[in-house]
Design a protein around this motif. Structure first.
Motif, PDB file in Angstrom:
ATOM      1  N   GLN A  54       0.677  -0.992  -0.172  1.00  0.00           N
ATOM      2  CA  GLN A  54      -0.006  -0.232  -0.042  1.00  0.00           C
ATOM      3  C   GLN A  54       0.844   1.330   0.001  1.00  0.00           C
ATOM      4  O   GLN A  54       0.649   2.245  -0.757  1.00  0.00           O
ATOM      5  CB  GLN A  54      -0.965   0.038   1.126  1.00  0.00           C
ATOM      6  N   THR A  55       1.977   1.092   0.713  1.00  0.00           N
ATOM      7  CA  THR A  55       2.808   2.176   0.882  1.00  0.00           C
ATOM      8  C   THR A  55       3.599   2.855  -0.715  1.00  0.00           C
ATOM      9  O   THR A  55       3.428   3.708  -1.186  1.00  0.00           O
ATOM     10  CB  THR A  55       3.933   2.110   1.965  1.00  0.00           C
ATOM     11  N   ARG A  56       3.935   1.445  -1.051  1.00  0.00           N
ATOM     12  CA  ARG A  56       4.427   1.552  -2.721  1.00  0.00           C
ATOM     13  C   ARG A  56       3.514   1.901  -3.523  1.00  0.00           C
ATOM     14  O   ARG A  56       3.946   3.056  -4.330  1.00  0.00           O
ATOM     15  CB  ARG A  56       4.935   0.195  -2.977  1.00  0.00           C
ATOM     16  N   GLN A  57       2.259   1.695  -3.391  1.00  0.00           N
ATOM     17  CA  GLN A  57       1.388   2.338  -4.545  1.00  0.00           C
ATOM     18  C   GLN A  57       0.940   3.599  -4.238  1.00  0.00           C
ATOM     19  O   GLN A  57       0.924   4.491  -5.081  1.00  0.00           O
ATOM     20  CB  GLN A  57      -0.192   1.311  -4.211  1.00  0.00           C
ATOM     21  N   ALA A  58       0.975   4.084  -2.907  1.00  0.00           N
ATOM     22  CA  ALA A  58       0.847   5.529  -2.667  1.00  0.00           C
ATOM     23  C   ALA A  58       1.810   6.259  -3.126  1.00  0.00           C
ATOM     24  O   ALA A  58       1.630   7.473  -3.627  1.00  0.00           O
ATOM     25  CB  ALA A  58       0.231   5.634  -1.043  1.00  0.00           C
ATOM     26  N   TRP A  59       3.179   5.826  -2.860  1.00  0.00           N
ATOM     27  CA  TRP A  59       4.402   6.468  -3.479  1.00  0.00           C
ATOM     28  C   TRP A  59       4.255   6.852  -4.866  1.00  0.00           C
ATOM     29  O   TRP A  59       4.465   7.911  -5.182  1.00  0.00           O
ATOM     30  CB  TRP A  59       5.587   5.667  -3.140  1.00  0.00           C
ATOM     31  N   VAL A  60       3.971   5.827  -5.581  1.00  0.00           N
ATOM     32  CA  VAL A  60       3.871   5.859  -7.049  1.00  0.00           C
ATOM     33  C   VAL A  60       2.788   6.901  -7.430  1.00  0.00           C
ATOM     34  O   VAL A  60       2.821   7.585  -8.274  1.00  0.00           O
ATOM     35  CB  VAL A  60       3.610   4.261  -7.655  1.00  0.00           C
ATOM     36  N   ALA A  61       1.510   6.641  -6.820  1.00  0.00           N
ATOM     37  CA  ALA A  61       0.588   7.588  -7.251  1.00  0.00           C
ATOM     38  C   ALA A  61       0.842   8.977  -6.941  1.00  0.00           C
ATOM     39  O   ALA A  61       0.478   9.855  -7.753  1.00  0.00           O
ATOM     40  CB  ALA A  61      -0.743   7.157  -6.508  1.00  0.00           C
ATOM     41  N   SER A  62       1.524   9.363  -5.958  1.00  0.00           N
ATOM     42  CA  SER A  62       1.809  10.768  -5.400  1.00  0.00           C
ATOM     43  C   SER A  62       3.105  11.137  -6.300  1.00  0.00           C
ATOM     44  O   SER A  62       2.909  12.429  -6.716  1.00  0.00           O
ATOM     45  CB  SER A  62       2.191  10.905  -4.046  1.00  0.00           C
ATOM     46  N   ALA A  63       3.904  10.332  -6.836  1.00  0.00           N
ATOM     47  CA  ALA A  63       4.862  10.618  -7.687  1.00  0.00           C
ATOM     48  C   ALA A  63       4.073  10.900  -9.017  1.00  0.00           C
ATOM     49  O   ALA A  63       4.595  12.033  -9.877  1.00  0.00           O
ATOM     50  CB  ALA A  63       5.909   9.630  -7.903  1.00  0.00           C
ATOM     51  N   SER A  64       3.177  10.298  -9.521  1.00  0.00           N
ATOM     52  CA  SER A  64       2.652  10.555 -11.042  1.00  0.00           C
ATOM     53  C   SER A  64       1.815  11.878 -10.646  1.00  0.00           C
ATOM     54  O   SER A  64       1.698  12.502 -11.792  1.00  0.00           O
ATOM     55  CB  SER A  64       1.932   9.292 -11.421  1.00  0.00           C
ATOM     56  N   SER A  65       1.005  12.125  -9.627  1.00  0.00           N
ATOM     57  CA  SER A  65       0.349  13.262  -9.615  1.00  0.00           C
ATOM     58  C   SER A  65       1.299  14.614  -9.461  1.00  0.00           C
ATOM     59  O   SER A  65       0.755  15.523  -9.867  1.00  0.00           O
ATOM     60  CB  SER A  65      -0.706  13.051  -8.387  1.00  0.00           C
TER      61      SER A  65
END
Length: 70
Positions: A54-65
């Motif tokens: 979940q942390t990894r997915q949030a990190w990737v989502a925040s980086a792309s946004s």
């Protein structure tokens, strides 16, 4: 016997077997310790793995946004 009746009978048999197994495990101290240890090991492995994913997915989502805002 219809398909619905067969499914209902199968569900009742499975629930009965589960309740009987739970009763035996909870009333036998050695099996109870084994079951609790297994649950600890399972939770000890699956919960941290879930949190890391979940942390990894949030990190990737925040980086792309962040890249979209620039």
């Amino acid at each position: 016997m219809t398909s619905d009746n067969a499914r209902t009978v199968a569900n009742v048999v499975l629930v009965s077997a589960g309740v009987a197994a739970a009763y035996v495990i909870l009333t036998t101290p050695s099996l109870r310790r084994l079951a609790f240890r297994g649950a600890q090991l399972w939770l000890g492995a699956s919960v941290p793995d879930y949190l890391v994913n979940q942390t990894r997915q949030a990190w990737v989502a925040s980086a792309s946004s962040t890249h979209r805002l620039s």
